[in-house]
Design an enzyme around this catalytic site. Structure first.
Site, PDB file in Angstrom:
ATOM      1  N   LYS A 100       4.232   8.139   4.742  1.00  0.00           N
ATOM      2  CA  LYS A 100       4.243   6.965   3.955  1.00  0.00           C
ATOM      3  C   LYS A 100       4.288   5.558   4.727  1.00  0.00           C
ATOM      4  CE  LYS A 100       7.286   8.693   0.384  1.00  0.00           C
ATOM      5  NZ  LYS A 100       8.791   9.186   0.344  1.00  0.00           N
ATOM      6  N   GLN A 123      14.806   7.583   0.248  1.00  0.00           N
ATOM      7  CA  GLN A 123      14.294   8.805   0.224  1.00  0.00           C
ATOM      8  C   GLN A 123      15.584   9.775  -0.146  1.00  0.00           C
ATOM      9  OE1 GLN A 123      11.307   9.642   1.307  1.00  0.00           O
ATOM     10  NE2 GLN A 123      11.776  11.943   1.041  1.00  0.00           N
ATOM     11  N   ASP A 140       9.463   4.130  -7.323  1.00  0.00           N
ATOM     12  CA  ASP A 140       9.690   5.638  -7.318  1.00  0.00           C
ATOM     13  C   ASP A 140       9.511   6.062  -8.865  1.00  0.00           C
ATOM     14  OD1 ASP A 140       9.846   7.682  -5.143  1.00  0.00           O
ATOM     15  OD2 ASP A 140      11.704   6.916  -4.673  1.00  0.00           O
TER      16      ASP A 140
HETATM   17  N1  LIG Z   1      12.598   8.913  -3.194  1.00  0.00           N
HETATM   18  C1  LIG Z   1      11.880   9.976  -2.865  1.00  0.00           C
HETATM   19  N2  LIG Z   1      10.626   9.753  -3.392  1.00  0.00           N
HETATM   20  C2  LIG Z   1       9.913  10.922  -3.365  1.00  0.00           C
HETATM   21  O1  LIG Z   1       8.597  10.761  -3.871  1.00  0.00           O
HETATM   22  C3  LIG Z   1      10.130  12.209  -2.489  1.00  0.00           C
HETATM   23  C4  LIG Z   1      11.326  11.926  -2.149  1.00  0.00           C
HETATM   24  N3  LIG Z   1      12.404  11.149  -2.380  1.00  0.00           N
HETATM   25  N4  LIG Z   1      12.228  13.020  -1.353  1.00  0.00           N
HETATM   26  C5  LIG Z   1      11.241  13.973  -1.024  1.00  0.00           C
HETATM   27  C6  LIG Z   1       9.970  14.187  -1.973  1.00  0.00           C
HETATM   28  C7  LIG Z   1       8.720  15.231  -1.386  1.00  0.00           C
HETATM   29  N5  LIG Z   1       7.758  14.254  -1.406  1.00  0.00           N
HETATM   30  C8  LIG Z   1       6.582  14.346  -0.792  1.00  0.00           C
HETATM   31  C9  LIG Z   1       5.710  13.590  -0.481  1.00  0.00           C
HETATM   32  C10 LIG Z   1       4.576  13.442   0.327  1.00  0.00           C
HETATM   33  C11 LIG Z   1       4.112  14.739   0.676  1.00  0.00           C
HETATM   34  C12 LIG Z   1       2.929  14.878   1.399  1.00  0.00           C
HETATM   35  O2  LIG Z   1       2.297  14.125   1.950  1.00  0.00           O
HETATM   36  N6  LIG Z   1       2.449  16.245   1.576  1.00  0.00           N
HETATM   37  C13 LIG Z   1       1.026  16.359   2.299  1.00  0.00           C
HETATM   38  C14 LIG Z   1       1.487  16.933   4.003  1.00  0.00           C
HETATM   39  C15 LIG Z   1       2.708  17.434   3.984  1.00  0.00           C
HETATM   40  C16 LIG Z   1       3.415  17.931   5.322  1.00  0.00           C
HETATM   41  O3  LIG Z   1       2.405  17.987   6.176  1.00  0.00           O
HETATM   42  O4  LIG Z   1       4.613  18.411   5.407  1.00  0.00           O
HETATM   43  C17 LIG Z   1       0.482  17.662   1.727  1.00  0.00           C
HETATM   44  O5  LIG Z   1       0.874  18.294   0.710  1.00  0.00           O
HETATM   45  O6  LIG Z   1      -0.707  17.830   1.908  1.00  0.00           O
HETATM   46  C18 LIG Z   1       4.958  15.826   0.301  1.00  0.00           C
HETATM   47  C19 LIG Z   1       6.053  15.780  -0.353  1.00  0.00           C
HETATM   48  C20 LIG Z   1       8.133  12.992  -1.916  1.00  0.00           C
HETATM   49  N7  LIG Z   1       9.522  12.987  -2.320  1.00  0.00           N
HETATM   50 MG   LIG Z   2       7.749  10.551  -6.152  1.00  0.00          MG
END
Ligand SMILES: Nc1nc(=O)c2c([nH]1)NC[C@@H]1CN(c3ccc(C(=O)N[C@@H](CCC(=O)O)C(=O)O)cc3)C=[N+]21
Ligand SMILES: [Mg+2]
Ligand SMILES: NC(=O)C1=CN([C@@H]2O[C@H](COP(=O)(O)OP(=O)(O)OC[C@H]3O[C@@H](n4cnc5c(N)ncnc54)[C@H](OP(=O)(O)O)[C@@H]3O)[C@@H](O)[C@H]2O)C=CC1
Length: 282
Positions: A54, A98, A121
């Site tokens: 992020k 988060q 969010d």
């Molecule tokens: N308040 C809150 N809001 C959220 O939006 C939130 C949260 N808490 N807690 C956890 C989950 C999970 N989440 C992700 C965000 C980005 C990737 C992401 O960038 N993934 C990449 C790379 C993943 C890596 O390299 O580990 C991909 O899938 O290609 C994944 C998962 C948002 N979340």
């Molecule tokens: Mg989200």
């Protein structure tokens, strides 16, 4: 058949480029850059990865990034006081806490403390209610990112049989609301669902967000279906995999998202879109 790949990484890069152009315009007009506050409590390693992604995305598009890395011992009272302060700060347009939070902090209380107008969010009951009544304001990032990915690919949802596997507040339930608003016919499945393979087999579009590696098998997929895999699971060897058995599902589907490089990058791009929207309205 072998499915086309829904390239979330590429589509998210397009979305970020659009955002960056709008940020440049704001700065030319002497407006504040969109500001995003990200609060991380404790040292969950998975959360640290997302928070880092992020921050990098904020930097790329020219946002001001306010990072709060708080110790796991932070009290709920102190966290709520920080949120109150950020709610009042005109340089902060979006606030994200988060999840998951340490056990001594109540996530509902924290989410409800965020001003609905800064809840990028989309988790505050006000924003969930707006989505549920077809008057969306700030929509949850993961499901909305899936909708953007489908729209930008030109996939028509009206009338499709959609099956959502997983019923969490952050993935499954808002995904159902988004698909309903697009006039898909929606079924939601969860841990008490009987005969999940039969439900999935009826889907023209299946969205899976459960958190169990490879739980949806390729031979459950209806030939020609669209498969969206929200799951992100880290295996013992350090690699990532989704909730859908990718190769065997790809052999039957018309479209499929990879993990990584599918829904994850769209989640972050949507978080930026939501934050820009708050800034543009202020
Ligand atoms: N308040 C809150 N809001 C959220 O939006 C939130 C949260 N808490 N807690 C956890 C989950 C999970 N989440 C992700 C965000 C980005 C990737 C992401 O960038 N993934 C990449 C790379 C993943 C890596 O390299 O580990 C991909 O899938 O290609 C994944 C998962 C948002 N979340
Ligand atoms: Mg989200
Ligand atoms: N790509 C992205 O941007 C994001 C990815 N994720 C990933 O998505 C996955 C789900 O996350 P999240 O929604 O937070 O998880 P939760 O643990 O909050 O929810 C899991 C859901 O799956 C259901 N479930 C559990 N076991 C089964 C089963 N055997 N059959 C059918 N349904 C089942 C649960 O049912 P019940 O309701 O009955 O308990 C629950 O509704 C994780 O892998 C997470 O990492 C999450 C957020 C963003």
């Amino acid at each position: 058949m072998s499915a086309n790949i829904l390239d979330g990484k590429a589509i998210a890069a397009e979305v970020r480029a659009e955002i960056k152009a709008q940020v440049t315009e704001r700065l030319e007009q002497d407006q504040l850059p969109p500001g995003l506050a990200v609060i991380l409590v404790g040292e969950n390693p998975a959360s640290q990865v997302y928070v880092r992604n992020k921050k990098n995305a904020c930097k790329e598009v020219g946002f001001a990034d306010f990072a709060y890395d708080l110790p796991a011992s932070t009290t709920q009272v102190d966290l709520l006081a920080l949120i109150d302060e950020l709610n009042e700060n005109p340089e902060v347009h979006g606030i994200l806490v988060q999840l998951p939070l340490p056990d001594h902090i109540n996530p509902e209380t924290v989410i409800e403390r965020i001003s609905p107008a800064k809840d990028v969010d989309g988790f505050h009951p006000y924003n969930v209610g707006r989505l549920a009544t077809r008057m969306p304001k700030l929509a949850p990032c993961t499901p909305h990112g899936v909708m953007t990915m489908l729209a930008k690919t030109g996939i028509e949802l009206r009338g499709l049989n959609a099956v959502v596997v997983g019923a969490s507040n952050i993935v499954g339930v808002p995904m159902v609301l988004e698909l309903l608003n697009a006039r898909a016919t929606v079924t939601i499945c969860h841990s008490a669902t009987k005969d999940l393979p039969a439900k999935v087999a009826e889907a023209d579009l299946v969205v899976v967000g459960v958190g169990i590696p490879n739980m949806v098998k390729g031979d459950w997929i209806k030939p020609g279906a669209i498969v969206i895999d929200v799951g992100i699971n880290r295996l013992d060897d350090g690699s990532l995999c989704g909730d859908v058995e990718f190769e065997s599902a790809k052999a039957r589907a018309s479209w499929i998202t990879p993990v990584p490089g599918g829904v994850g990058p769209m989640t972050i791009a949507t978080l930026l879109q939501n934050t820009l929207a708050v800034a543009q309205a202020s």
